[in-house]
Design a protein around this motif. Structure first.
Motif, mmCIF file in Angstrom:
data_model
loop_
_atom_site.group_PDB
_atom_site.id
_atom_site.type_symbol
_atom_site.label_atom_id
_atom_site.label_comp_id
_atom_site.label_asym_id
_atom_site.label_seq_id
_atom_site.Cartn_x
_atom_site.Cartn_y
_atom_site.Cartn_z
ATOM 1 N N GLN A 116 0.817 -1.206 0.000
ATOM 2 C CA GLN A 116 0.000 0.000 0.000
ATOM 3 C C GLN A 116 0.858 1.267 0.000
ATOM 4 O O GLN A 116 0.476 2.289 -0.585
ATOM 5 C CB GLN A 116 -0.932 0.010 1.220
ATOM 6 N N ALA A 117 2.011 1.213 0.640
ATOM 7 C CA ALA A 117 2.884 2.386 0.703
ATOM 8 C C ALA A 117 3.700 2.571 -0.570
ATOM 9 O O ALA A 117 4.309 3.639 -0.764
ATOM 10 C CB ALA A 117 3.825 2.264 1.904
ATOM 11 N N ASN A 118 3.731 1.562 -1.432
ATOM 12 C CA ASN A 118 4.569 1.630 -2.646
ATOM 13 C C ASN A 118 3.805 1.144 -3.866
ATOM 14 O O ASN A 118 4.329 0.379 -4.689
ATOM 15 C CB ASN A 118 5.836 0.786 -2.458
ATOM 16 N N LEU A 119 2.563 1.596 -4.004
ATOM 17 C CA LEU A 119 1.724 1.122 -5.108
ATOM 18 C C LEU A 119 2.368 1.365 -6.470
ATOM 19 O O LEU A 119 2.224 0.563 -7.389
ATOM 20 C CB LEU A 119 0.355 1.799 -5.037
ATOM 21 N N GLY A 120 3.077 2.484 -6.603
ATOM 22 C CA GLY A 120 3.685 2.812 -7.889
ATOM 23 C C GLY A 120 4.709 1.803 -8.357
ATOM 24 O O GLY A 120 4.948 1.665 -9.563
ATOM 25 N N ARG A 121 5.315 1.072 -7.419
ATOM 26 C CA ARG A 121 6.308 0.066 -7.792
ATOM 27 C C ARG A 121 5.668 -1.182 -8.385
ATOM 28 O O ARG A 121 6.356 -1.999 -8.993
ATOM 29 C CB ARG A 121 7.136 -0.334 -6.571
ATOM 30 N N PHE A 122 4.378 -1.329 -8.148
ATOM 31 C CA PHE A 122 3.692 -2.557 -8.581
ATOM 32 C C PHE A 122 2.616 -2.229 -9.602
ATOM 33 O O PHE A 122 1.508 -2.745 -9.557
ATOM 34 C CB PHE A 122 3.112 -3.274 -7.364
ATOM 35 N N ARG A 123 2.981 -1.373 -10.522
ATOM 36 C CA ARG A 123 2.095 -0.967 -11.602
ATOM 37 C C ARG A 123 2.835 -1.179 -12.909
ATOM 38 O O ARG A 123 3.997 -0.794 -13.043
ATOM 39 C CB ARG A 123 1.717 0.514 -11.441
ATOM 40 N N SER A 124 2.183 -1.804 -13.861
ATOM 41 C CA SER A 124 2.836 -2.011 -15.156
ATOM 42 C C SER A 124 3.049 -0.661 -15.830
ATOM 43 O O SER A 124 2.307 0.298 -15.598
ATOM 44 C CB SER A 124 1.989 -2.923 -16.039
ATOM 45 N N ALA A 125 4.064 -0.582 -16.647
ATOM 46 C CA ALA A 125 4.440 0.690 -17.264
ATOM 47 C C ALA A 125 3.415 1.135 -18.307
ATOM 48 O O ALA A 125 2.769 0.314 -18.962
ATOM 49 C CB ALA A 125 5.808 0.551 -17.924
ATOM 50 N N ASP A 126 3.283 2.461 -18.439
ATOM 51 C CA ASP A 126 2.491 3.011 -19.542
ATOM 52 C C ASP A 126 3.194 2.705 -20.863
ATOM 53 O O ASP A 126 4.430 2.684 -20.936
ATOM 54 C CB ASP A 126 2.349 4.527 -19.402
ATOM 55 N N LEU A 127 2.410 2.468 -21.906
ATOM 56 C CA LEU A 127 2.957 2.213 -23.243
ATOM 57 C C LEU A 127 2.429 3.254 -24.215
ATOM 58 O O LEU A 127 1.308 3.746 -24.071
ATOM 59 C CB LEU A 127 2.575 0.811 -23.721
ATOM 60 N N CYS A 128 3.239 3.589 -25.192
ATOM 61 C CA CYS A 128 2.840 4.526 -26.230
ATOM 62 C C CYS A 128 3.016 3.869 -27.599
ATOM 63 O O CYS A 128 4.060 3.256 -27.862
ATOM 64 C CB CYS A 128 3.693 5.801 -26.184
ATOM 65 N N GLU A 129 1.994 3.991 -28.437
ATOM 66 C CA GLU A 129 2.134 3.572 -29.830
ATOM 67 C C GLU A 129 2.508 4.805 -30.634
ATOM 68 O O GLU A 129 1.783 5.808 -30.622
ATOM 69 C CB GLU A 129 0.831 2.952 -30.330
ATOM 70 N N VAL A 130 3.629 4.721 -31.328
ATOM 71 C CA VAL A 130 4.248 5.897 -31.930
ATOM 72 C C VAL A 130 4.628 5.633 -33.377
ATOM 73 O O VAL A 130 5.048 4.537 -33.737
ATOM 74 C CB VAL A 130 5.521 6.303 -31.146
ATOM 75 N N ALA A 131 4.485 6.670 -34.198
ATOM 76 C CA ALA A 131 5.035 6.665 -35.561
ATOM 77 C C ALA A 131 5.960 7.861 -35.685
ATOM 78 O O ALA A 131 5.723 8.914 -35.062
ATOM 79 C CB ALA A 131 3.917 6.727 -36.588
ATOM 80 N N HIS A 132 7.029 7.706 -36.468
ATOM 81 C CA HIS A 132 7.956 8.842 -36.599
ATOM 82 C C HIS A 132 8.651 8.823 -37.959
ATOM 83 O O HIS A 132 8.621 7.828 -38.694
ATOM 84 C CB HIS A 132 8.973 8.842 -35.460
ATOM 85 N N ILE A 133 9.263 9.948 -38.228
ATOM 86 C CA ILE A 133 10.124 10.112 -39.400
ATOM 87 C C ILE A 133 11.456 10.606 -38.874
ATOM 88 O O ILE A 133 11.512 11.584 -38.128
ATOM 89 C CB ILE A 133 9.532 11.143 -40.390
ATOM 90 N N LEU A 134 12.528 9.912 -39.219
ATOM 91 C CA LEU A 134 13.859 10.295 -38.743
ATOM 92 C C LEU A 134 14.627 10.977 -39.872
ATOM 93 O O LEU A 134 14.852 10.388 -40.931
ATOM 94 C CB LEU A 134 14.617 9.071 -38.246
ATOM 95 N N ILE A 135 15.004 12.216 -39.613
ATOM 96 C CA ILE A 135 15.802 12.982 -40.576
ATOM 97 C C ILE A 135 17.255 12.969 -40.124
ATOM 98 O O ILE A 135 17.554 13.315 -38.975
ATOM 99 C CB ILE A 135 15.301 14.447 -40.660
#
Length: 276
Positions: A116-135
């Motif tokens: 309870q004191a460390n809930l953030g440690r036991f949370r799966s990471a946020d994911l981002c779906e991303v598209a990009h162009i590399l110059i």
């Protein structure tokens, strides 16, 4: 008549490594050569600190060895899960610690409090779906990136087409799609840009990294999920018991040191854990 005076630059003074007084535990001298070999396994800011850490480590080992001898500890060497077998001395020290350093098991209530004191440690990471162009970096990179961002603002559906034509990233063959990205999977500046980007939008400025300039679109953000206590309970128990055991072992070594005659080593000035 004039005289000229020549000056010679004084070379910088280098700090010399000076070994302290001989290290001994109850009259048993720990050879300098042994400390020098041990020092290779201790990361430190300078040779003096590495020497001190190595001396402490070997003094602890000697303290425990002498205590095992005093208590007539006998133990049979065992193998670990990878087939490595203990030496006789390692077995004796393990048996000594198991016999003399007792720690309670982490009960369910303690594990729940930690959860309870460390809930953030036991949370799966946020994911981002991303598209990009590399110059690629170059004299015209900023100008090209700015022009492409302006075009994509007018016609965002053209990102795959523009990526195929201009991106130097292999993702150009997948329409610029990088798939799902989690924390630590990209360089910090790229990750920071994603954190403040609205879903469906293209970042208003090219993101500069060591790879070049990135034109980035965030397609989806997948929020992490809280892992249930039941899933992580055993992991928490292992962590709590290991923490308590390390603290108890340190206290035990401190007690042994307090009874011993020591020279050349000071456990009170230890910069790190006495026992690992």
């Amino acid at each position: 008549m004039s005289t000229s005076q020549s000056t010679t630059a004084t070379p910088p003074v280098r700090r010399r490594f000076t070994r302290p007084v001989p290290v001994s535990v109850n009259g048993v001298v720990i050879p300098s050569a042994a400390i020098a070999r041990e020092a290779q396994h201790h990361q430190a800011a300078d040779p003096d600190q590495a020497w001190m850490l190595a001396a402490q480590a070997l003094a602890v080992r000697e303290l425990l060895s002498q205590e095992a001898e005093r208590l007539s500890i006998v133990a049979e060497p065992v193998e670990d899960g990878e087939g490595r077998r203990e030496t006789l001395q390692e077995a004796r020290l393990r048996e000594l610690v198991e016999r003399e350093v007792k720690v309670p098991s982490a009960d369910d209530a303690a594990c729940r409090r930690y959860y309870q004191a460390n809930l953030g440690r036991f949370r799966s990471a946020d994911l981002c779906e991303v598209a990009h162009i590399l110059i690629a970096n170059g004299p015209q990179a900023q100008e090209l990136a700015g022009r492409l961002i302006a075009e994509l603002r007018r016609q965002p559906e053209r990102l795959a087409e523009i990526a195929a034509a201009h991106s130097v990233c292999p993702s150009r063959n997948q329409g610029g799609n990088l798939g799902q990205i989690g924390p630590g999977q990209t360089v910090p500046e790229f990750e920071a840009a994603l954190s403040g980007l609205e879903v469906g939008k293209i970042h208003p400025e090219p993101i500069e990294t060591r790879y070049g300039l990135h034109i980035v679109r965030l397609d989806r953000r997948i929020e992490g999920r809280q892992m249930p206590f039941e899933v992580v309970r055993d992991r928490i128990a292992d962590y709590l018991e290991d923490t308590v055991h390390r603290r108890a072992l340190r206290q035990y070594v401190t007690i042994l040191a307090g009874r011993a005659q020591l020279t050349g080593v000071d456990f009170g000035a230890a910069a790190g854990p006495l026992v690992q």
